[in-house]
Design an enzyme around this catalytic site. Structure first.
Site: not given
Ligand code: PPS
Length: 289
Positions: A45, A103, A133
């Site tokens: 996340k 991860h 998240s």
């Molecule tokens: S995972 O499942 O671990 O691969 O997830 P990961 O991609 O690492 O993290 C998901 C969170 O990143 C947010 N996210 C973004 N935030 C801002 N801008 C962009 N472009 C973006 N893309 C992904 C996503 O919304 C998740 O965070 P939260 O706080 O849940 O919204």
């Protein structure tokens, strides 16, 4: 309705894991990295999908748009009957360089990555937004353990009883690795949100890329939260094990959403515990920007 029960968390060489990330262990450990591979490593996340998309656009531009991000950037340790094998996807990737997501805590990374001196991009996100998240993700992902209620979830996060173990160990051990491994770029979700262009510049200088100003402007636009949320090839809406009716994968995309979840008491306890766990003054996170 899917009748498959949710997986159990168990101790795996000192780290909490589930079977979907350990069942293919032998192939993961003997995975053959290449010198030009780029490993995108994060605690869950932290913005993995965001940075994966940035790198994919930097290297491959408008490459066939109908391939979802989890095929363009395979999730190395994933081994799941409905989603497939990450090592197999990686082995079959036709691209050069290969972008590979993980991860894994640093001590579990297959040794060939170090031997090949592959480049690694580590993305870290503050603990409070990470746990929020992760909580919503565990609610909607039927292949994660049952999250239970928020307050018990928060307790377990502090104890490291999460898939991929302790956030504290993860971010600290990857941070320490920079001292002995120079091909590692450590970056922060909060910085990306504050100034995406600046962080892309840093990534480019690490990777030796020189996109045109026009190309960079286009990428900065393409990877804004609202654009990625709408894009089926990056928003995970095509993954069968995720239930978007419970919560979307692209949920809020903010710094500070933790304030809508932590009670005052939970926040105080969390801060006290955080001070005990985070001993290295050189590693600092922002919980607001
Ligand atoms: S995972 O499942 O671990 O691969 O997830 P990961 O991609 O690492 O993290 C998901 C969170 O990143 C947010 N996210 C973004 N935030 C801002 N801008 C962009 N472009 C973006 N893309 C992904 C996503 O919304 C998740 O965070 P939260 O706080 O849940 O919204």
């Amino acid at each position: 309705m899917d009748a498959t029960p949710r997986p159990e968390l168990f101790d795996f060489h000192g780290v909490s894991m589930i079977k979907y990330f350990t069942d293919n262990w032998e192939n993961i450990q003997k995975f053959q990295a290449r010198p030009d591979d780029i490993l995108i490593a994060t605690y869950p996340k932290a913005g993995t999908t965001w940075v994966s998309n940035v790198l994919d656009l930097l290297y491959f531009g408008q490459r066939e748009k109908n391939i979802p991000i989890y095929e363009r950037v395979p999730f190395m340790e994933l081994f799941h009957p409905q989603v497939g094998s990450g090592t197999q996807y990686a082995d079959e990737l036709p691209t050069s360089p290969r972008l590979i997501k993980t991860h894994l805590p640093v001590q579990f990374v297959p040794k060939s990555f170090w031997e090949q001196n592959s480049r690694m991009v580590y993305v870290a996100r503050n603990a409070k937004d990470s746990v929020v998240s992760f909580f919503h993700f565990d609610r909607m992902n039927k292949s994660q353990p049952e999250p239970g209620d928020w307050s018990s979830y928060l307790q377990r996060f502090k104890q490291g009883k999460m898939v991929f173990g302790s956030w504290y160990d993860h971010v600290n051990n990857w941070w320490k690795k920079r001292e002995t491994y120079s091909n590692l770029h450590y970056m922060f979700y909060e910085d990306m949100l504050e100034d995406t262009g600046r962080e892309i510049d840093k990534l480019c200088s690490f990777l030796g890329l020189t996109p045109s100003a026009q190309e960079k402007t286009r990428i900065v636009g393409d990877v804004q939260f609202d654009n990625m949320r709408k894009d089926e090839m990056v928003n995970y809406s095509t993954v069968p094990i995720l239930d978007f009716k419970i919560s979307p994968f692209m949920r809020k995309g903010k710094v500070g959403d933790w304030k809508n979840h932590f009670t005052v008491a939970q926040n105080e306890e969390f801060d006290e515990d955080y001070r005990r766990e985070m001993k290295d003054p050189t590693l600092q996170f922002r919980t607001a920007i």
